[in-house]
Design an enzyme around this catalytic site. Structure first.
Site, PDB file in Angstrom:
ATOM      1  CB  THR A  85      -0.955   0.011   1.209  1.00 39.24           C
ATOM      2  OG1 THR A  85      -0.197  -0.095   2.428  1.00 39.24           O
ATOM      3  CG2 THR A  85      -1.939  -1.145   1.135  1.00 39.24           C
ATOM      4  CD  GLU A 114      -0.762  14.956   2.213  1.00 37.95           C
ATOM      5  OE1 GLU A 114      -1.896  15.459   2.170  1.00 37.95           O
ATOM      6  OE2 GLU A 114      -0.505  13.980   2.928  1.00 37.95           O
TER       7      GLU A 114
END
Length: 740
Positions: free
Chosen positions: A637, A707
């Site tokens: 992930t 981010e």
């Protein structure tokens, strides 16, 4: 069972639900009494509503109500009642508040009908007469009226004060570069459009909302409509992407609640793709960066100034220029950030808000400096490597950026780069290689979690946090499974429900570190509870065992020095007469640690492009992104997060552009046919490298990843385009017309 799940490549535990179509999103929950609302959007950007003609719409079979500013439930209008966790200073937009129009596409009416088709048809028949006023949507037209925001936005640090003598140092520097940089307005456009389904349950509301924070949405609804807290529950178990657009409650939520309260029945409102362009977006920002350096490229002066757009009713703010004071070492730095009001909706946080924008300008300017100083762009970054955060004068909690440069360069083959622009080609293609640095704050927020073990050996971990596609379900399951030594299939994760233990909005890359730490703490408390009951059993082999002398594995607690002396969790609970035991924990960041250290994630991004010399078409053929982000919980992930960020960076560099119509004050290309995003053909080889990094900012030693993948990616592509063509394009996206 494997030794541990954390750190491995664990498939998503929610994956089967998603790929089978069984995962339900906000606009999919059914109800017998469900009515459908369709929003009518304003066709002018500024002015006021003079009158409505609703006769034809009301005559449409199936229409049950049409709400306008003249006919809606009462809402509170003071600013405090509308402040949510992500709100900037000002009065948040309230749909159907009055006759004023403050931006194009603003909702002016809601048509509610028994079927979606009836509501949509009737909405097309609503006629609105306006008194239009001239609107300004280009921040460059408001440059002269830019101002320093009088009230700072919570959680967004203002630029630090100047240090040294940046103007004098720039004037004296033998090597100088200065340029203006701009990124086109980008809209979030996640796959799932914004939707709210509000169930009316005898005066109580159960709200399914596309949102990144259910507790935030609940407080918003309670305060706006003056409802008792126990009368509102918000759920958002699955979110089909958000990228920040779900941090704040959007207007479809308010309209759906209005209709449910008025009609005393369940209502669903789903926005169209067109309407997804009528609210939050990455703000248009004008930037100027000036760098002064010695002949060897060592920085002597940094000046970075930005003017960002905001709406007429809120002062939206981001940390745009601050990065220029901490990524590279320099003793003379001046940073400024101002706002200019335009007639659009308030901009919003979009993946790595502020950093994506500001680091692009800085990294493009650093690349220009490298050519001016005749120093390899990677070598120049290493010569200016910052060993501490000079903005706050703190050491970094950990920083493996140097290793990112080294490993990324080796994997990319940077040493094979020819230094001169336009010196590498293959057939009709010009080949370019570019590099950029990425940086994002490793943030954390208070979170709570609950762990519950049942007599059948099943574990549930619960927290109100969200999973916006990042893999929160999976990492919480991994953490909990390891903590109690259970197979991951025996762990259930519950999130996205305001009735669960507290969590703020999921954003800023803080969820994994914060919710994960809370979950681990709750499981640790549960271990103590299990051992307490095991020790209390008659003739217990663990009667005198201390917590640090036992291990929890395979559903049993055993002595570390003699694993045969063990007791099953089930027997411990049965002996205590318990069907279940639970423990709750509250995590909060270590304030003393934060005072002492600056915590950031870092990256080094390398890009290869091929540019058709005759057509100016750019293809990104290779990207290597080397990431230092503490301990990686899930290799699978985590890699997915970086891939997604890099693809968004490619979109920023080459594709995405919300085009303003300066005459009518609106965005023209409000659809996927004309708003271009990277497709499969635009995305080729992306390699992700995770660099080992030890950090003690939280119990898990992790930093967020949502981010950092996008920060620096657009700059690396843009720098590669310059290397290929010798033409510097400072306003993104780089389209063929700018290269020809």
């Amino acid at each position: 069972m494997p030794e541990g799940y954390v750190g491995g490549a664990q498939p998503r535990v929610d994956g089967p639900l998603k790929v089978s179509g069984l995962a339900q999103y906000a606009g999919e929950f059914p109800a017998e009494d469900l009515a459908y609302g369709v929003v009518v959007s304003s066709s002018v950007a500024k002015g006021r509503i003079l009158r409505f003609d609703l006769e034809a719409a009301r005559a449409t079979p199936g229409v049950v109500a049409i709400l306008t500013h003249k006919d809606r439930p009462t809402v509170t209008t003071d600013a405090e009642s509308h402040q949510d966790q992500a709100a900037p200073p000002g009065l948040p937009f309230i749909p159907l508040l009055d006759e004023r129009i403050v931006y194009s596409g603003q909702p002016v009416a809601l048509v509610v009908a028994e079927t979606f088709e009836a509501a949509r048809g009737a909405a097309a028949l609503v006629r609105v007469e306006y008194e239009a006023e001239p609107a300004v949507v280009d921040v460059a037209q408001r440059r002269d009226s830019a101002y320093d925001p009088p009230e700072k936005r919570d959680g967004v640090p203002p630029p630090p004060p100047p240090r040294g003598d940046p103007d004098g140092a720039f004037a004296a520097a033998p090597v100088k570069v200065s340029g203006d940089y701009r990124i086109a307005v980008e809209h979030h456009n996640p796959m799932e459009p914004h939707a709210s389904t509000v169930f009316w349950r005898g005066g109580k509301l159960v709200v399914h909302d596309k949102v990144q924070g259910v507790t935030n949405t609940k407080a918003f609804v309670v305060n706006m409509f003056g409802l008792p807290e126990d009368d509102v529950r918000v759920l958002s178990p699955f979110v089909g992407g958000a990228f920040g657009s779900g941090l704040r409650p959007q207007y479809q939520l308010t309209l759906a609640v209005m209709a449910a309260l008025r009609l005393k029945r369940s209502v669903r409102v789903t926005l169209t793709r067109d309407q997804m362009f009528t609210f939050t977006y990455r703000p248009d920002t004008l930037q100027t960066v000036a760098l002064g350096a010695g002949p060897d490229g060592r920085l002597q002066s940094i000046r970075h100034d930005a003017i960002a757009c905001t709406s007429t009713y809120e002062d939206y703010q981001e940390a745009v220029v601050n990065w220029s004071g901490l990524i590279y070492a320099c003793d003379n730095v001046s940073l400024s950030y101002r706002l200019a009001k335009v007639d659009t909706a308030t901009p919003g946080d979009m993946r790595a808000p502020g950093a994506t924008t500001g680091v692009y300008a800085l990294e493009a300017a650093i690349d220009e400096l490298a050519y001016a100083a005749k120093v390899d762009p990677l070598e120049l970054r290493l010569r200016n490597y910052a060993e501490r955060d000079q903005n706050d004068d703190k050491p970094f909690s950990s920083k493996e950026l140097r290793a990112c440069y080294e490993r990324g360069a080796e994997a990319f083959g940077w040493s094979r780069r020819s230094p001169e622009p336009r010196s590498m080609r293959e057939g009709r293609d010009l080949v370019g290689l570019g590099v950029a640095t990425g940086c994002w704050e490793a943030m954390m927020q208070p979170h709570s979690a609950r762990a519950t073990l049942t007599a059948d050996g099943k574990l549930e971990v619960a927290c109100a946090t969200a999973d916006i596609g990042t893999g929160t379900y999976t990492i919480l399951a991994q953490i909990a499974a390891d903590a109690l030594g259970l197979p991951i299939d025996d762990v259930a994760v519950r999130i996205g429900d305001s009735s669960l233990p507290m969590a703020p909005v999921e954003g800023g890359s803080w969820a994994a570190a914060s919710a994960g730490s809370a979950a681990q703490m709750a499981c640790a408390a549960l271990r103590e509870e299990i051992l307490k009951h095991a020790r209390a059993m008659e003739n217990s082999p663990l009667a005198n065992a201390a917590l640090d002398h036992v291990v929890f594995s395979g559903g049993r607690v055993a002595r570390a020095d003699d694993p045969a002396r063990s007791i099953s969790y089930a027997d411990a609970l049965k002996s205590a007469g318990r069907e279940r035991i639970e423990a709750k924990a509250d995590f909060a960041p270590d304030e003393e640690f934060q005072k002492k250290f600056a915590a950031y994630t870092h990256s080094a991004v390398f890009a290869e492009v091929r540019v058709d010399e005759e057509l100016g078409v750019v293809r990104v053929t290779r990207i290597v992104s080397a990431i230092a982000a503490g301990k990686i919980l899930n290799q699978m992930t985590a890699r997915s997060q970086i891939l997604g960020g890099v693809v968004m960076g490619i979109g920023m560099a080459l594709h995405e552009e919300s085009m303003p119509d300066r005459r009518l004050g609106r965005f023209m290309n409000h659809n996927f046919g004309e708003y271009h995003i990277p497709s499969h053909a635009d995305v080729q080889d992306i390699e992700v490298i995770f660099v080992d990094e030890a950090d003690e900012a939280n119990p898990l030693g992790i930093k967020g990843l949502g981010e950092i993948g996008i920060v620096g990616a657009a700059a690396a592509v843009a720098n590669a385009v310059f290397h290929a063509t010798g033409k510097r394009v400072r306003d993104l996206p780089i389209t063929p017309d700018k290269l020809l």
